[in-house]
Design an enzyme around this catalytic site. Structure first.
Site, PDB file in Angstrom:
ATOM      1  N   ASP A   1     -98.585 111.329  23.413  1.00  9.05           N
ATOM      2  CA  ASP A   1     -99.448 111.363  25.082  1.00  9.05           C
ATOM      3  C   ASP A   1    -100.241 110.170  25.205  1.00  9.05           C
ATOM      4  O   ASP A   1    -100.750 109.769  26.144  1.00  9.05           O
ATOM      5  CB  ASP A   1    -100.279 112.531  25.246  1.00  9.05           C
ATOM      6  CG  ASP A   1     -99.640 113.856  25.048  1.00  9.05           C
ATOM      7  OD1 ASP A   1     -98.194 114.080  25.288  1.00  9.05           O
ATOM      8  OD2 ASP A   1    -100.193 114.979  24.768  1.00  9.05           O
TER       9      ASP A   1
ATOM     10  N   GLY B   1    -106.580 118.396  18.723  1.00  9.63           N
ATOM     11  CA  GLY B   1    -106.843 119.748  18.054  1.00  9.63           C
ATOM     12  C   GLY B   1    -106.941 119.658  16.674  1.00  9.63           C
ATOM     13  O   GLY B   1    -107.983 120.302  16.132  1.00  9.63           O
TER      14      GLY B   1
ATOM     15  N   ARG C   1     -82.508 115.900  43.436  1.00  7.57           N
ATOM     16  CA  ARG C   1     -82.270 116.413  41.992  1.00  7.57           C
ATOM     17  C   ARG C   1     -83.339 116.105  41.198  1.00  7.57           C
ATOM     18  O   ARG C   1     -84.227 115.293  41.140  1.00  7.57           O
ATOM     19  CB  ARG C   1     -81.133 115.725  41.338  1.00  7.57           C
ATOM     20  CG  ARG C   1     -79.863 116.417  42.199  1.00  7.57           C
ATOM     21  CD  ARG C   1     -79.434 117.914  41.920  1.00  7.57           C
ATOM     22  NE  ARG C   1     -78.061 117.964  42.693  1.00  7.57           N
ATOM     23  CZ  ARG C   1     -78.028 118.539  44.084  1.00  7.57           C
ATOM     24  NH1 ARG C   1     -78.984 118.373  44.801  1.00  7.57           N
ATOM     25  NH2 ARG C   1     -76.618 118.491  44.267  1.00  7.57           N
TER      26      ARG C   1
ATOM     27  N   GLU D   1     -95.914 115.488  33.756  1.00  4.44           N
ATOM     28  CA  GLU D   1     -95.950 117.011  33.840  1.00  4.44           C
ATOM     29  C   GLU D   1     -97.339 117.778  34.354  1.00  4.44           C
ATOM     30  O   GLU D   1     -97.546 118.707  34.739  1.00  4.44           O
ATOM     31  CB  GLU D   1     -95.744 117.664  32.572  1.00  4.44           C
ATOM     32  CG  GLU D   1     -96.716 117.149  31.331  1.00  4.44           C
ATOM     33  CD  GLU D   1     -96.384 117.752  30.105  1.00  4.44           C
ATOM     34  OE1 GLU D   1     -95.534 118.514  29.786  1.00  4.44           O
ATOM     35  OE2 GLU D   1     -97.083 117.522  29.038  1.00  4.44           O
TER      36      GLU D   1
ATOM     37  N   GLY E   1     -98.170 119.326  17.693  1.00 13.31           N
ATOM     38  CA  GLY E   1     -96.742 118.877  18.000  1.00 13.31           C
ATOM     39  C   GLY E   1     -96.059 118.077  17.286  1.00 13.31           C
ATOM     40  O   GLY E   1     -96.927 117.034  16.592  1.00 13.31           O
TER      41      GLY E   1
ATOM     42  N   ARG F   1     -79.308 109.874  46.477  1.00 13.76           N
ATOM     43  CA  ARG F   1     -80.302 110.767  46.163  1.00 13.76           C
ATOM     44  C   ARG F   1     -81.555 110.389  45.653  1.00 13.76           C
ATOM     45  O   ARG F   1     -81.868 109.412  45.509  1.00 13.76           O
ATOM     46  CB  ARG F   1     -79.913 111.791  44.848  1.00 13.76           C
ATOM     47  CG  ARG F   1     -78.425 112.848  45.223  1.00 13.76           C
ATOM     48  CD  ARG F   1     -78.236 113.547  44.288  1.00 13.76           C
ATOM     49  NE  ARG F   1     -77.064 114.710  44.666  1.00 13.76           N
ATOM     50  CZ  ARG F   1     -76.389 114.888  43.685  1.00 13.76           C
ATOM     51  NH1 ARG F   1     -76.120 114.584  42.538  1.00 13.76           N
ATOM     52  NH2 ARG F   1     -75.443 115.946  44.247  1.00 13.76           N
TER      53      ARG F   1
ATOM     54  N   GLY G   1     -97.039 114.352  28.730  1.00  9.59           N
ATOM     55  CA  GLY G   1     -98.232 113.640  28.527  1.00  9.59           C
ATOM     56  C   GLY G   1     -99.364 114.417  28.533  1.00  9.59           C
ATOM     57  O   GLY G   1    -100.623 113.851  28.797  1.00  9.59           O
ATOM     58  N   ARG G   2     -99.241 115.747  29.066  1.00  3.22           N
ATOM     59  CA  ARG G   2    -100.406 116.706  29.112  1.00  3.22           C
ATOM     60  C   ARG G   2    -101.133 116.195  30.379  1.00  3.22           C
ATOM     61  O   ARG G   2    -100.665 115.764  31.315  1.00  3.22           O
ATOM     62  CB  ARG G   2    -101.111 116.825  27.719  1.00  3.22           C
ATOM     63  CG  ARG G   2    -101.643 117.999  27.652  1.00  3.22           C
ATOM     64  CD  ARG G   2    -101.918 118.491  26.307  1.00  3.22           C
ATOM     65  NE  ARG G   2    -101.001 119.269  25.717  1.00  3.22           N
ATOM     66  CZ  ARG G   2    -100.808 120.768  26.436  1.00  3.22           C
ATOM     67  NH1 ARG G   2    -101.690 121.111  27.177  1.00  3.22           N
ATOM     68  NH2 ARG G   2     -99.661 121.339  25.757  1.00  3.22           N
TER      69      ARG G   2
ATOM     70  N   GLY H   1    -103.160 115.669  16.301  1.00  2.36           N
ATOM     71  CA  GLY H   1    -103.816 115.075  17.467  1.00  2.36           C
ATOM     72  C   GLY H   1    -104.962 115.353  17.724  1.00  2.36           C
ATOM     73  O   GLY H   1    -105.679 115.910  16.654  1.00  2.36           O
TER      74      GLY H   1
END
Ligand code: F6P
Length: 360
Positions: free
Chosen positions: A138, A115, A278, A233, A7, A173, A181-182, A113
């Site tokens: 990340d 990988g 929201r 996430e 990425g 709200r 951030g995986r 990264g």
């Protein structure tokens, strides 16, 4: 030869520029880039870019990468589309190394990264002269204290958080902001502290939804009529799993994360949260645009060091930041572990001490 893989990440262009400028100070070095990681070399004809002062002037302030990137180009598991439309996965690593040698390339600098660095290590084991430069928003690589791109992501997320606070306050709200951030909670945790969130949910600390609701409700009872939550996430509830889906993109090896904010909103409602909720999923905005100055500096230091590793023929190494020094570690060590948030760290302690709940 330089390439960017995986990425994109703010600061990639600053690394490229620094390598080119440092190489210019030596005699007889020419720098070229392979477009879209190693795909540029594997294509016929090859897609390469001449990198010199002219082609890299001023790029350090730009996001993205002038060399483009891909996370679908692992030369060891390369996807080939057959005539009948089916896809076969083949190993093109020998062909890749041969093609790199055929065009007279002395050394490769791979900016990527975990990988990408794993691919670099395998190519090094096959005899390629290669060094690595770590990149990821990340911040999850254990062999370096920090990666460029991370602070830009936190800056963007904090800026968005500040905006969500005023709208949450106006509408009484609960606002949930999901960050990337995986499997690591670094972006979420730093943003939560910087922004002053009420709740921060990260992968390293699975949350109890009832505790989250109690914390939010208490805040409303005390008269603060709104609450802001940051969720990574990769966060998950105790006894739950992450929100993910398999990608249907050919050659894409990762699981796609994203959407946990919507699940959390449902969980909050089901657990008794009375306020309106929201969600805002920041997604790739965190990787876009101009790198902050810290990331430009770190990227430049990494670029200079990477070229000097090549100059000294220290192949199989990855540049790294350790205790404020720019150094290097073996690619083997660099790919042997990850850097996750320690729930007993001072960072988490400081967050809790300033009123942030992790739902634990
Ligand atoms: O690793 C960086 C990262 O931005 C993660 O935070 C995120 O999960 C992933 O990449 C998204 O990848 P893609 O750009 O392939 O959607």
């Amino acid at each position: 030869m330089i390439l960017t893989g995986g990425g994109d990440c703010p600061g990639l262009n600053a690394v490229i520029r620094a390598i080119v400028k440092r190489a210019k100070q030596e005699d007889d070095w020419q720098v070229i880039g392979s477009m879209e990681a190693f795909n540029g070399v594997l294509r016929e004809p090859m897609e390469l870019m001449k990198l010199n002062n002219k082609t890299t002037a001023g790029i350090h302030v730009k996001g993205g990468t002038i060399l483009k990137t891909t996370n679908k180009g692992n030369p060891f598991d390369f996807p080939i589309e057959n005539q009948d439309g089916s896809v076969s996965i083949i190993d093109r690593s020998d062909e890749l190394i041969q093609k790199i040698r055929d065009i007279g390339v002395e050394a490769v600098i791979s900016i990527g990264g975990d990988g990408s660095q794993r691919i670099s290590q395998k190519l090094f084991e096959k005899g390629l002269n290669i060094v690595g430069v770590p990149k990821t928003i990340d911040n999850d690589l254990s062999a370096t204290d920090s990666t460029f791109g991370f602070r830009t992501a936190v800056h963007i997320a904090t800026d968005s958080f500040d905006k969500l606070v005023t709208t949450a306050e106006s509408h009484h709200r609960v606002m949930i902001m999901e960050v990337m951030g995986r499997d690591a909670g670094w972006i979420a945790l730093n943003t939560a502290i910087a922004g002053g969130a009420e709740v921060c949910l990260i992968p390293e600390i699975p949350y109890d939804i009832q505790k989250v609701v109690d914390h939010v409700n208490q805040r409303y009872e005390k008269g603060s009529g709104f609450a802001n939550i940051v969720i990574a996430e990769g966060a998950k509830p105790k006894d739950g799993s992450v929100v993910s889906r398999k990608s249907d993109e050919v050659g894409y090896e990762n699981i796609r994360l994203g959407g946990v904010a919507y699940q959390l909103a449902d969980q909050l409602k089901a657990a008794g949260c009375k306020a309106d909720i929201r969600e805002a999923v920041l997604g790739h905005t965190q990787r876009g645009g101009t790198p902050v100055s810290f990331d430009r500096v770190l990227a430049t230091l990494f670029g200079v060091k990477a070229f000097e590793l090549v100059l000294n023929e220290q192949y199989g190494q990855m540049v790294s930041l350790r205790n404020n020094e720019i150094t290097s570690v073996s690619l083997k060590e660099a790919t042997s572990g990850n850097n996750f948030v320690d729930k007993d760290s001072f960072l988490v302690h400081a967050a809790k001490s300033t009123g942030i709940s992790f739902g634990d």
